[in-house]
Design an enzyme around this catalytic site. Structure first.
Site, PDB file in Angstrom:
ATOM      1  N   ALA A  66       0.837  -1.202   0.000  1.00  0.00           N
ATOM      2  CA  ALA A  66       0.000   0.000   0.000  1.00  0.00           C
ATOM      3  C   ALA A  66       0.870   1.250   0.000  1.00  0.00           C
ATOM      4  CB  ALA A  66      -0.916   0.000   1.215  1.00  0.00           C
ATOM      5  N   GLY A 111       1.621  -5.593   1.304  1.00  0.00           N
ATOM      6  CA  GLY A 111       0.436  -5.902   0.512  1.00  0.00           C
ATOM      7  C   GLY A 111       0.763  -6.462  -0.855  1.00  0.00           C
ATOM      8  N   GLU A 114       1.082  -9.975  -0.349  1.00  0.00           N
ATOM      9  CA  GLU A 114      -0.253 -10.527  -0.118  1.00  0.00           C
ATOM     10  C   GLU A 114      -1.028 -10.689  -1.427  1.00  0.00           C
ATOM     11  OE1 GLU A 114      -1.642  -9.511   4.307  1.00  0.00           O
ATOM     12  OE2 GLU A 114      -1.161  -7.710   3.146  1.00  0.00           O
TER      13      GLU A 114
END
Length: 260
Positions: A66, A111, A114
């Site tokens: 992010a 992220g 992820e």
């Protein structure tokens, strides 16, 4: 050009390639970028695409997570609202009916890692680096990192990675069992396309049921798993592709699957 783009590739045009396209920021995802990725995943999920690649326009970074610059001035309410969008984005990748392959070179962090973990398979270059450094920023993975990493590698190793926030080389990731294919940077995309092509050549409904069955059976009791597995098996029986597959075998030819 969008922050996220997609196109059809392969001889039959039945492979989708999603490209993360914010190279100047190492593909750190913003609200806008997450919205675009979510929309694209929803479009592909409803299409006749048979396999999906997620790649990067920046060979030095798959995705760095992010965008903390965007988040820096957010209130707690705004942060939580944005994270709900991010959760939808991660889920849209994992929930696609088609198998999704992460194609990773450079950094896949926080992220970004992820995103990778929400894919079904991982093809990585020797120069890739993985990491969940959230603990070094006073937070923890919020897009499936702790939940999904332990499904890919041994649980004690997963705890080490998430609790130390360490950077993990592609070689170490491969030894841990994270990767499907480890290759050189200049062969990365070709190897990923070849893997996607092998998937796309098979009966799409059978492949989709296999993916869903594997996902749902993980962690179930033996009795529950047996019941669910046979349900997905039976879904494949009453299809034109099953009849075509058997007939093609008998006739010693390549089957022509249509996804019905």
């Amino acid at each position: 050009m969008g922050l996220v783009e997609w196109k059809r590739i392969g001889e039959q045009g039945n492979i989708a390639e999603i490209v993360l396209n914010r190279p100047e920021a190492r593909n750190a995802f913003t609200t806008e970028m997450a919205e675009q990725l979510l929309e694209i995943c929803e479009i592909i999920a409803k299409s006749d695409v048979r396999a999906v690649l997620i790649t990067s326009s920046n060979e030095k970074s798959f995705c760095s997570g992010a965008d903390l610059k965007e988040r820096n001035n957010m209130t707690e309410t705004e942060w939580k609202s944005q994270h709900k969008l991010f959760q939808q984005m991660f889920n849209s990748i994992a929930d696609m009916k088609q198998p999704v392959i992460a194609v990773v070179d450079g950094y896949a962090l926080a992220g970004g890692f992820e995103i990778v973990l929400n894919c079904d398979m991982i093809v990585a270059a020797e120069t890739a680096t993985f990491g969940l450094p959230e603990v070094t920023r006073g937070i923890m993975p919020g897009g499936g990192g702790t939940r999904l990493l332990s499904k890919r590698i041994n649980i004690h190793r997963a705890k080490e990675w998430v609790c130390t926030g360490k950077m993990v080389s592609a070689e170490e990731a491969n030894r841990a069992g994270l990767l499907n294919i480890l290759t050189k940077s200049n062969e990365l995309r070709n190897k990923a396309v070849q893997l996607a092509g092998k998937i796309a050549n098979n009966a799409p409904l059978a492949v989709q049921n296999c993916k869903t069955s594997v996902d749902e059976l993980f962690g179930m009791t033996k009795e529950e798993a047996r019941k669910i597995e046979i349900e997905y098996y039976n879904r494949c029986l009453n299809t034109e592709d099953r009849l075509e597959g058997v007939l093609a075998f008998v006739e010693k030819r390549t089957p022509e699957f249509i996804g019905k």
